[in-house]
Design an enzyme around this catalytic site. Sequence first.
Site, PDB file in Angstrom:
ATOM      1  N   ASP A 283     -26.218  21.945  31.178  1.00 43.71           N
ATOM      2  CA  ASP A 283     -27.535  21.806  31.277  1.00 43.71           C
ATOM      3  C   ASP A 283     -28.206  20.445  31.132  1.00 43.71           C
ATOM      4  OD1 ASP A 283     -29.410  23.761  29.757  1.00 43.71           O
ATOM      5  OD2 ASP A 283     -29.980  21.563  29.299  1.00 43.71           O
TER       6      ASP A 283
ATOM      7  N   HIS B 200     -29.849  33.936  32.689  1.00 45.41           N
ATOM      8  CA  HIS B 200     -28.972  32.218  32.358  1.00 45.41           C
ATOM      9  C   HIS B 200     -28.907  33.311  31.086  1.00 45.41           C
ATOM     10  CE1 HIS B 200     -32.482  30.959  31.775  1.00 45.41           C
ATOM     11  NE2 HIS B 200     -32.114  30.323  30.594  1.00 45.41           N
ATOM     12  N   LEU B 201     -27.241  32.260  30.788  1.00 47.94           N
ATOM     13  CA  LEU B 201     -25.950  32.622  29.436  1.00 47.94           C
ATOM     14  C   LEU B 201     -26.667  31.139  29.037  1.00 47.94           C
ATOM     15  CD1 LEU B 201     -25.851  35.885  30.449  1.00 47.94           C
ATOM     16  CD2 LEU B 201     -23.827  35.194  29.092  1.00 47.94           C
ATOM     17  N   HIS B 202     -26.196  30.420  28.042  1.00 45.63           N
ATOM     18  CA  HIS B 202     -26.355  29.481  27.368  1.00 45.63           C
ATOM     19  C   HIS B 202     -24.956  29.624  26.290  1.00 45.63           C
ATOM     20  CE1 HIS B 202     -30.771  27.397  27.459  1.00 45.63           C
ATOM     21  NE2 HIS B 202     -30.739  28.738  27.638  1.00 45.63           N
TER      22      HIS B 202
ATOM     23  N   GLY C 229     -38.114  32.415  24.492  1.00 50.13           N
ATOM     24  CA  GLY C 229     -38.001  30.592  24.479  1.00 50.13           C
ATOM     25  C   GLY C 229     -37.238  30.635  25.844  1.00 50.13           C
ATOM     26  N   GLN C 230     -37.600  31.998  26.689  1.00 55.70           N
ATOM     27  CA  GLN C 230     -37.306  31.301  27.586  1.00 55.70           C
ATOM     28  C   GLN C 230     -38.134  30.379  28.198  1.00 55.70           C
ATOM     29  OE1 GLN C 230     -35.835  34.844  30.271  1.00 55.70           O
ATOM     30  NE2 GLN C 230     -35.473  33.839  32.000  1.00 55.70           N
TER      31      GLN C 230
ATOM     32  N   ASN D 240     -31.883  33.764  26.342  1.00 56.36           N
ATOM     33  CA  ASN D 240     -33.182  33.731  25.789  1.00 56.36           C
ATOM     34  C   ASN D 240     -34.008  34.503  26.701  1.00 56.36           C
ATOM     35  OD1 ASN D 240     -32.976  31.788  23.850  1.00 56.36           O
ATOM     36  ND2 ASN D 240     -33.028  29.720  25.244  1.00 56.36           N
TER      37      ASN D 240
END
Length: 119
Positions: free
Chosen positions: A36, A105-107, A98-99, A92
């Site tokens: 990120d 996507h995965l955080h 909060g996207q 998200n």
Amino acid sequence: MRYTGAVMSCLFCKIVEGSIPSTAIYQDSDCYAFADIGPQAPTHILIVPRKHIASLAATSEADAELLGHLVTIAAKIARDKALVNGYRVVMNTGPDGGQTVDHLHLHLLGGRHMTWPPG
Ligand code: 5GP
Ligand code: ZN
């Protein structure tokens, strides 16, 4: 492949195809994982499907295998990064979730203690 307007302008599609640079962490035929750009923890990795899916809300039963793969890869990366004290995996979804990038996507966050509830 026929591209729609959403795909052509999608930041993470451009990262997947390499036209925007990123720091690769893991890749296979179905997904790409990269660092990120604004890390919120000592380890902060994004795991995305190579194919464009806008968000978790846009998935169906047909995506179950791919979604399972993404989660499994998050766990594999966590093992590879020796996150032995645990970690957090977040998706998200939509404005209230909060996207900010409309490509699923995965955080994977780790390397510090996480609080709950999230903000
Ligand atoms: P979201 O807010 O949609 O859940 O997560 C989007 C994430 O993408 C954020 O954590 C943000 O830091 C990250 N991000 C945004 N633009 C870029 C970029 O150009 N490169 C990388 N590597 N990450 C990005
Ligand atoms: Zn995309």
